[in-house]
Scaffold this active site. Structure first.
Site, PDB file in Angstrom:
ATOM      1  N   HIS A 135      70.278  51.407  36.932  1.00 44.39           N
ATOM      2  CA  HIS A 135      70.083  52.145  36.208  1.00 44.39           C
ATOM      3  C   HIS A 135      68.502  52.585  35.758  1.00 44.39           C
ATOM      4  O   HIS A 135      67.898  53.526  35.534  1.00 44.39           O
ATOM      5  CB  HIS A 135      70.330  51.792  34.716  1.00 44.39           C
ATOM      6  CG  HIS A 135      72.009  51.211  34.466  1.00 44.39           C
ATOM      7  ND1 HIS A 135      72.474  52.412  33.409  1.00 44.39           N
ATOM      8  CD2 HIS A 135      73.093  50.771  35.501  1.00 44.39           C
ATOM      9  CE1 HIS A 135      74.024  52.414  33.883  1.00 44.39           C
ATOM     10  NE2 HIS A 135      74.302  51.435  34.754  1.00 44.39           N
TER      11      HIS A 135
ATOM     12  N   ASP B 104      69.199  53.637  27.506  1.00 46.00           N
ATOM     13  CA  ASP B 104      70.013  53.677  28.761  1.00 46.00           C
ATOM     14  C   ASP B 104      71.622  53.065  27.951  1.00 46.00           C
ATOM     15  O   ASP B 104      71.552  52.776  27.245  1.00 46.00           O
ATOM     16  CB  ASP B 104      69.642  52.690  29.646  1.00 46.00           C
ATOM     17  CG  ASP B 104      70.874  52.639  30.667  1.00 46.00           C
ATOM     18  OD1 ASP B 104      70.601  52.952  31.657  1.00 46.00           O
ATOM     19  OD2 ASP B 104      72.036  51.270  29.914  1.00 46.00           O
TER      20      ASP B 104
ATOM     21  N   SER C 282      74.001  56.324  44.618  1.00 50.38           N
ATOM     22  CA  SER C 282      74.781  56.990  46.235  1.00 50.38           C
ATOM     23  C   SER C 282      75.370  58.062  46.300  1.00 50.38           C
ATOM     24  O   SER C 282      74.721  58.189  47.264  1.00 50.38           O
ATOM     25  CB  SER C 282      74.823  55.451  46.603  1.00 50.38           C
ATOM     26  OG  SER C 282      74.840  53.952  46.543  1.00 50.38           O
TER      27      SER C 282
HETATM   28  O1  LIG Z   1      69.542  48.701  50.366  1.00 45.59           O
HETATM   29  C1  LIG Z   1      69.765  49.127  49.023  1.00 45.59           C
HETATM   30  C2  LIG Z   1      70.544  49.285  48.464  1.00 45.59           C
HETATM   31  C3  LIG Z   1      70.488  50.128  47.246  1.00 45.59           C
HETATM   32  N1  LIG Z   1      69.006  51.087  47.620  1.00 45.59           N
HETATM   33  C4  LIG Z   1      69.265  52.201  46.665  1.00 45.59           C
HETATM   34  O2  LIG Z   1      69.714  51.785  45.159  1.00 45.59           O
HETATM   35  C5  LIG Z   1      70.406  52.514  44.504  1.00 45.59           C
HETATM   36  C6  LIG Z   1      71.660  52.255  44.036  1.00 45.59           C
HETATM   37  O3  LIG Z   1      72.603  52.589  43.503  1.00 45.59           O
HETATM   38  P1  LIG Z   1      73.844  53.053  42.748  1.00 45.59           P
HETATM   39  O4  LIG Z   1      74.315  53.253  43.736  1.00 45.59           O
HETATM   40  O5  LIG Z   1      74.066  53.735  41.865  1.00 45.59           O
HETATM   41  O6  LIG Z   1      74.865  51.852  42.818  1.00 45.59           O
HETATM   42  P2  LIG Z   1      74.271  50.518  41.942  1.00 45.59           P
HETATM   43  O7  LIG Z   1      72.949  49.552  42.091  1.00 45.59           O
HETATM   44  O8  LIG Z   1      75.580  49.492  42.023  1.00 45.59           O
HETATM   45  O9  LIG Z   1      74.226  50.754  40.364  1.00 45.59           O
HETATM   46  C7  LIG Z   1      74.924  50.709  39.070  1.00 45.59           C
HETATM   47  O10 LIG Z   1      74.180  51.362  37.997  1.00 45.59           O
HETATM   48  C8  LIG Z   1      75.569  53.052  38.916  1.00 45.59           C
HETATM   49  C9  LIG Z   1      74.440  54.531  37.950  1.00 45.59           C
HETATM   50  O11 LIG Z   1      75.201  53.503  36.677  1.00 45.59           O
HETATM   51  C10 LIG Z   1      76.460  53.314  38.935  1.00 45.59           C
HETATM   52  O12 LIG Z   1      77.155  54.184  39.053  1.00 45.59           O
HETATM   53  C11 LIG Z   1      77.074  51.779  39.187  1.00 45.59           C
HETATM   54  O13 LIG Z   1      78.535  52.137  40.113  1.00 45.59           O
HETATM   55  C12 LIG Z   1      76.650  50.509  39.061  1.00 45.59           C
HETATM   56  O14 LIG Z   1      76.971  49.249  39.146  1.00 45.59           O
HETATM   57  C13 LIG Z   1      70.493  53.873  45.346  1.00 45.59           C
HETATM   58  O15 LIG Z   1      69.197  54.837  44.647  1.00 45.59           O
HETATM   59  C14 LIG Z   1      70.093  53.677  45.673  1.00 45.59           C
HETATM   60  O16 LIG Z   1      69.532  54.662  47.625  1.00 45.59           O
HETATM   61  C15 LIG Z   1      68.291  51.087  48.424  1.00 45.59           C
HETATM   62  O17 LIG Z   1      67.715  51.994  48.245  1.00 45.59           O
HETATM   63  N2  LIG Z   1      68.287  50.236  49.248  1.00 45.59           N
END
Ligand SMILES: O=c1ccn([C@@H]2O[C@H](COP(=O)(O)OP(=O)(O)O[C@H]3O[C@H](CO)[C@@H](O)[C@H](O)[C@H]3O)[C@@H](O)[C@H]2O)c(=O)[nH]1
Length: 492
Positions: free
Chosen positions: A17, A122, A380
């Site tokens: 977020h 948010d 992602s």
């Molecule tokens: O090893 C890693 C793991 C993650 N990321 C980054 O971290 C972010 C992860 O975001 P996301 O894919 O949205 O997952 P979450 O961190 O799990 O996000 C939360 O927030 C999102 C937006 O509301 C929701 O869609 C998800 O379900 C919720 O778990 C992305 O930019 C990835 O590129 C990295 O760079 N490296």
């Protein structure tokens, strides 16, 4: 030119977020051509692990913002004593924790030198909407997830009784739910934050509350685009979510990902994962990563390893360990202990397992990556679409099951993988093997071929949306124009 007013944003501490909202805020300031600055009010996260993640983001962003052209300031809010956790559901805890910040947010806004053009909070900081209301400042909600989840949340109060009864029924898995603008959604794809373990989630009523409060916003800023979610966005705009009441204007300004040519900020020297990808043929590697909070338990790691090994494909697997103190913060994995005996030796010619945070944006931008097994966090998914990488959805928690449905069954950019929700989202080895082959085998599988084609189409659509004249480009400028003209001075 010096900014005439500032946008105040209040992000939530969760990385998925926080980073998304900072990127969106910067984009608004950029689109204002210098007329607006950005003030980020930073809450201290309630756990030490999350607090240090937020600190790292702020340090990195402060240095890049000051070195850049955008006027971005970070202000730390005073720490508050977290409410007792006890048996309280996670969303209730979050709500109460955020609410304790309300007087500090009000004080911080009142103390700003510039007039405040808008406050943007948010989704999970919605109690702070009242602060903006009290100060008579336009108040927007930043929604970091999909338009589909937004449509469902707006609809939750209206369908409460029907849905509550059905979600309470342990045998309800056969039914469907109507999310305006989507085909009927099987209950098995209902977000885990509403329904988990075959029963209604203890967080349900909080999401219903958020659904109701969204209607109090001046506007909703959404990390999606018309190109990606035409049907649901039309349904929201047509008033099909909340009977008898039009929803606030939805500003679909996404995809909000980083837009440097490589799709990320390449590290110098390059990260181990990137150096390894440099040695792999184009489109040959399947990438597995589960977001900032996701991890697999011991039994699942063994099963996933077997599936990957049998698939015969090259892989890059980000494998995090079970959290130690903070349930939402995976630790770095001890690969020797986590992986089945001999797995790394047998697969070292074609696989890399990385035990810690990885540079995901750079990885997805790399030409060697041909498919992504993802937990379907929306950032992602957008990063994958931005680079045209087809997916195999492996949803774990939050709204990810609904995202998986949309990616596979509505957008067609993913191959379906059987995930057993009753066994903690367990995926059997043969199923992972099948999905990886479908995703990666050239032309052999019809579903995989279509997903690759659709992902390539979506890559073009995403880029078109944010390019000059594209729907998100236009929506962003309209939003910023509205904000620039609607700003009011903070209370004396
Ligand atoms: O090893 C890693 C793991 C993650 N990321 C980054 O971290 C972010 C992860 O975001 P996301 O894919 O949205 O997952 P979450 O961190 O799990 O996000 C939360 O927030 C999102 C937006 O509301 C929701 O869609 C998800 O379900 C919720 O778990 C992305 O930019 C990835 O590129 C990295 O760079 N490296």
């Amino acid at each position: 030119m010096a900014a005439a007013a500032t946008i105040v944003i209040v992000p939530c501490w969760a990385s998925g977020h926080f980073m998304s909202m900072i990127a969106a805020g910067k984009r608004m300031v950029d689109a204002s051509g210098g007329a607006l600055s950005l003030t980020v009010l930073v809450m201290q996260a309630p756990t030490p692990a999350k607090a240090s993640e937020v600190d790292a983001h702020v340090r990195r962003e402060s240095s890049s913002a000051s070195g850049g052209l955008l006027d971005v300031r970070f202000l730390s809010l005073p720490a508050v004593e977290p409410p007792p956790t006890g048996s309280v559901a996670l969303e209730e805890f979050n709500f109460r924790y955020v609410q304790l910040h309300a007087p500090h947010v009000e004080e911080a806004i009142a103390g700003l030198a510039l007039p405040v053009a808008a406050v943007v909070v948010d989704l999970f900081c919605m109690p702070l909407l009242d602060v903006a209301g009290h100060l008579a400042v336009p108040r927007h909600v930043y929604f970091a997830s999909t338009g589909a989840f937004l449509a469902l949340m707006l609809r939750l109060p209206a369908i409460r009784d029907d849905l509550a009864v059905r979600l309470r029924d342990a045998d309800a898995e056969e039914g469907t739910v109507h999310v305006p603008g989507l085909p009927p959604v099987p209950l098995a794809y209902m977000p885990a934050c509403l329904w988990s373990g075959g029963k209604m989630s203890s967080n349900y009523e909080w999401f219903e509350y958020y659904g109701r409060r969204l209607m109090d916003a001046t506007g909703i800023i959404l990390n999606s685009s018309v190109q990606l979610e035409r049907g649901v966005l039309a349904a929201i705009a047509d008033g099909r979510c909340v009977p008898g009441r039009p929803a606030p204007t939805v500003h679909a300004i996404g995809p909000v990902v980083w837009f440097s040519p490589a799709g990320g900020e390449p590290q110098q020297p390059p990260h181990v994962c990137v150096r390894w990808l440099d040695t792999q043929p184009p489109g040959s590697v399947v990438f597995l990563c589960f977001g900032s909070n996701g991890f697999l338990d011991e039994a699942q790691v063994g099963e996933a390893a077997a599936g990957l090994e049998r698939s015969g494909h090259r892989f890059l697997w980000v494998l995090r360990g079970a959290p130690a103190a903070d349930p939402a913060s995976p630790t770095d994995a001890d690969l020797g202990a986590a992986l089945p005996a001999g797995f790394q030796a047998r697969t070292q010619a074609r696989g890399l397992v990385w035990p810690a945070w990885a540079p995901q944006k750079e990885i997805l931008a790399h030409p060697a990556v041909g498919g992504f097994v993802t937990h379907c966090g929306w950032n992602s998914a957008l990063e994958s679409l931005w680079h045209g990488v087809p997916m195999a959805p492996w949803p774990l928690y939050a709204e990810q099951h609904l995202n998986a449905f949309e990616l596979a069954s509505v957008m067609g950019v993913a191959v379906v993988m059987k995930v057993d929700r009753r066994r903690g989202n367990f995926v059997e080895a043969p199923e992972l093997e099948r999905a990886v082959r479908a995703l990666m085998d050239d032309g052999a599988d019809e579903e995989g071929r279509k997903a690759r084609e659709k992902a390539a189409d979506m890559k073009a659509a995403c880029r078109k949306a944010v390019a000059e004249g594209g729907s998100s480009y236009v929506a962003l400028r309209k939003l910023v124009r509205g904000i620039s003209h609607g700003g009011v001075a903070p209370s004396p």
